[in-house]
Design a protein around this motif. Sequence first.
Motif, mmCIF file in Angstrom:
data_model
loop_
_atom_site.group_PDB
_atom_site.id
_atom_site.type_symbol
_atom_site.label_atom_id
_atom_site.label_comp_id
_atom_site.label_asym_id
_atom_site.label_seq_id
_atom_site.Cartn_x
_atom_site.Cartn_y
_atom_site.Cartn_z
ATOM 1 N N THR A 1 0.834 -1.033 -0.147
ATOM 2 C CA THR A 1 -0.076 -0.077 -0.005
ATOM 3 C C THR A 1 0.824 1.358 0.122
ATOM 4 O O THR A 1 1.980 1.248 0.259
ATOM 5 C CB THR A 1 -0.873 -0.080 0.994
ATOM 6 O OG1 THR A 1 -0.096 0.132 2.343
ATOM 7 C CG2 THR A 1 -1.873 -1.281 1.310
ATOM 8 N N ARG A 2 0.245 2.351 -0.355
ATOM 9 C CA ARG A 2 0.888 3.522 -0.262
ATOM 10 C C ARG A 2 1.424 3.970 1.148
ATOM 11 O O ARG A 2 2.728 4.663 1.081
ATOM 12 C CB ARG A 2 -0.079 4.810 -0.808
ATOM 13 C CG ARG A 2 -0.292 4.710 -2.363
ATOM 14 C CD ARG A 2 -1.406 5.818 -2.777
ATOM 15 N NE ARG A 2 -1.123 6.998 -2.252
ATOM 16 C CZ ARG A 2 -0.350 7.838 -2.856
ATOM 17 N NH1 ARG A 2 0.315 7.418 -3.994
ATOM 18 N NH2 ARG A 2 -0.013 9.058 -2.328
ATOM 19 N N ASP B 1 -8.761 12.575 3.785
ATOM 20 C CA ASP B 1 -8.745 11.152 4.220
ATOM 21 C C ASP B 1 -7.650 10.971 5.063
ATOM 22 O O ASP B 1 -7.229 9.729 5.652
ATOM 23 C CB ASP B 1 -8.763 10.185 3.036
ATOM 24 C CG ASP B 1 -7.357 10.636 2.240
ATOM 25 O OD1 ASP B 1 -6.570 11.408 2.418
ATOM 26 O OD2 ASP B 1 -6.952 9.438 1.578
ATOM 27 N N SER C 1 -8.126 8.157 7.787
ATOM 28 C CA SER C 1 -8.054 6.794 7.338
ATOM 29 C C SER C 1 -6.470 6.391 7.287
ATOM 30 O O SER C 1 -6.290 5.060 6.962
ATOM 31 C CB SER C 1 -8.541 6.543 5.774
ATOM 32 O OG SER C 1 -7.876 7.250 4.867
ATOM 33 N N LYS D 1 -6.179 13.838 -1.459
ATOM 34 C CA LYS D 1 -6.332 12.544 -0.566
ATOM 35 C C LYS D 1 -5.032 11.871 -0.783
ATOM 36 O O LYS D 1 -4.266 11.940 -1.735
ATOM 37 C CB LYS D 1 -7.282 11.797 -1.183
ATOM 38 C CG LYS D 1 -8.696 12.401 -0.848
ATOM 39 C CD LYS D 1 -9.879 11.604 -1.513
ATOM 40 C CE LYS D 1 -11.099 12.020 -1.100
ATOM 41 N NZ LYS D 1 -12.417 11.132 -1.880
ATOM 42 N N GLN E 1 -4.615 8.801 -0.018
ATOM 43 C CA GLN E 1 -5.175 7.236 -0.145
ATOM 44 C C GLN E 1 -4.302 6.176 0.229
ATOM 45 O O GLN E 1 -3.470 5.375 -0.369
ATOM 46 C CB GLN E 1 -5.179 7.162 -1.910
ATOM 47 C CG GLN E 1 -6.357 8.072 -2.455
ATOM 48 C CD GLN E 1 -6.129 7.629 -4.026
ATOM 49 O OE1 GLN E 1 -5.613 6.952 -4.640
ATOM 50 N NE2 GLN E 1 -6.796 8.719 -4.638
ATOM 51 N N GLU F 1 -4.456 3.423 1.945
ATOM 52 C CA GLU F 1 -4.601 1.849 1.912
ATOM 53 C C GLU F 1 -4.562 1.801 0.258
ATOM 54 O O GLU F 1 -4.854 0.473 0.025
ATOM 55 C CB GLU F 1 -5.834 1.661 2.444
ATOM 56 C CG GLU F 1 -5.945 1.771 4.018
ATOM 57 C CD GLU F 1 -7.176 1.250 4.900
ATOM 58 O OE1 GLU F 1 -8.005 1.192 4.161
ATOM 59 O OE2 GLU F 1 -7.374 1.490 6.027
ATOM 60 N N GLY F 2 -4.737 2.594 -0.463
ATOM 61 C CA GLY F 2 -4.472 2.323 -2.048
ATOM 62 C C GLY F 2 -3.322 1.402 -2.376
ATOM 63 O O GLY F 2 -2.195 1.842 -1.837
ATOM 64 N N SER G 1 -6.989 7.955 -11.942
ATOM 65 C CA SER G 1 -5.927 8.685 -10.995
ATOM 66 C C SER G 1 -4.559 7.867 -11.101
ATOM 67 O O SER G 1 -4.738 6.580 -11.401
ATOM 68 C CB SER G 1 -6.485 8.607 -9.405
ATOM 69 O OG SER G 1 -5.515 8.929 -8.585
#
Length: 713
Positions: free
Chosen positions: A128-129, A154, A157, A181, A183, A185-186, A551
């Motif tokens: 993840t990121r 976010d 998160s 954002k 992100q 958990e991306g 994105s």
Amino acid sequence: MELKRKIGRKSLVVLLTLTMIFSMFSSVFAAGSSDIDGHWAEKQLKQWIDNGLLNGYGEGVYKPNQTLTRSEAAAFVNRAFEHEETTEVNFPDVESSDWFYNDVSKALAAGFMTGYEDGTFKPDQNITRQELAVMIFRLLDLEVKPEAVDSFDDAASIGEWAKGEIGALVDLGIVSGYNNKIQPEGLTTRAEAIVMIQRATEYLYTYSEAGTYGPEEGIDTILSNVTVTASGVTLQNLVIEGDLLLTEGIGEGDVHLNNVTVKGTTIISGGGENSIHLKDTVLVTVIVDKKNGKVRIVAEGKTDVKEVTLNSGAKLEESDIDGAGFADVILSTEIAKDANVELVGEFETVDVFAATVSIEIPEGAVESLNVDETAEGVALDLGKDATIVELVLDAVTEVLGEGTVETVEGEQAEESNVEVDTTPAAGGSGTSGGGDSTPPATSQAVINDAYVQVIDPEKTINRSGSSIDFILQGNPDPQDDLDDSDKLTTFILELEGAESLTLTRDGETETIDFYDGALTLPVSLLLGDRDSDKDGVRVDTIKEWPINYPSPFDTLSTDASVKYTNGDSTEVFSLKLTLGTTLNFESGIAFNSVSLGFGETFPALKSGDSYTFDIDNKYNDYKVLTFIIEADNAKKVNVTLPLLDVLDPPDAFKQYYFNADGIIAISVPELLGLDDAGSDGVSVGIIKDQIDSITGNIYDNSNVSKSVTLVIN
């Protein structure tokens, strides 16, 4: 270039506008069939490929949008940071026969990766990121800054175990986020990981404290840019694949480069009169641009400097030189009036475009010194031990001192009244004329494309402020109604009192001047020529952008600062463009106006070295904003305007350099200077009525020029 007019109008300065900044967003015109062509991270991906850090899958396939596993992340980091130390690996899911075994061992030794509580490493699990950010944080030895992520939508998160680490990277610009954002958990793509790691390596090679950096023996290679922000720094035994930035933070102090090779551009913005020392060093391109005062650059030993462009006063000195030393020197139009340039040593070519500067050559020799016709008021002082083999004077020049000039020519040679040494050279007759002559060299510059952009005044949308929404679908304002087929060609930014805009992205910095408080941004270049070649971007393409180009490419952002005419103060702000049914423009500063220009792009029809833009009369009320030229093996364009009485003093010459992609853009309002010229362009009909043609010289990489002509019918 020479500007020919049917009737005289007020003149103005010529400006190289926007195109050079867009290489920071993407390499728009890359050739080939690779899957990274046109990718948002194409520049970094190509750097990694060129440096042997990124291995593809064959036939130009690199899968930049494929998610990254933990084992692949370990390999990427190890390659970029050149980790070699290994340690014992005791994970049941990592076998010594696995391709990633050594990379896992190196990652454990370096301390940026660990296993899981169940005793496994999970090499095939996607990363993840926030996991990648924590890995990079561990490598850089930073302090946590959890408050730096609070402004992201976010932030809640982000895992508590990663918040401070991500904040530290946000603070340094290594992590920027998308659409405000993180992100966290991306899943991280290969391209995202490469960009983040590349930024981290560039931070790692920022030297802000005095000291010696580089190995005592052998050579280390740095694959990114290197920045020096303090005096007393010595770099030694290094090959720098990127750029070297010697910044204003050096002040009047010293920097030493010992056995350093820089393959990119060396930019010198700091240092004093006893300051930058080059020993056994190879520099390809040097730009000297110090705001206040003069910097001394000394070449020693086997130093080889291919080209130096002076945008400010400087002293270039060769001392105990065994190498080529300084080869070509350019005194650009950016040098302040009454500045002083001192040259000591053996120089191949010195080209002078700056007016009212003094050039001192106390000793040494220059093979060819050329004073351009616009460099009026130049004073050249030759010491008794100084020699100029060939002096070309196309502007009246005051030549002083006891030095020797072997030959002089040029349109203003007689007016300058230069005393020529007529002593015959060894093996020669001392006469000119007669014998075989060498034919002039042929310029290798090739123009591939030239085009102009025009906009429809009836379909220009204007807004003001720092956060602006342009509604492209269901707009309640009938004035803003647009057809899906309408093409967006240009952003126009207006900010009263602004002189220049400086943009920084991925370690590269570009500065663009405002013209009457405005700049124009060609949109097709900014967004990557994704629609109808150079014709701009259709409204329906923009509205569907997040679907067609997901994105992170749906948001373009950069750091920027503005310089104001009412002082030297600058304000740093972020600049972001979000695409979709609502095109959003955000900055940290309020613009007087941000406009969208919709119109057409017209390519040039080539005939020999003449390029004609055939624009139908139905477009006479449209406004022309930009000439854009793309070329191969092209270095620069020299533009010369007529010397009109309204110029005091005359400022009729500008020199533009092609960017790394071989592109140059020229602002038409500033180029033509007609009575109706404004920030939104010059009417096509006015240009047709008053301009015959624009002619000038384009130079190849060997400084051989040829004449070209641009015509609008």
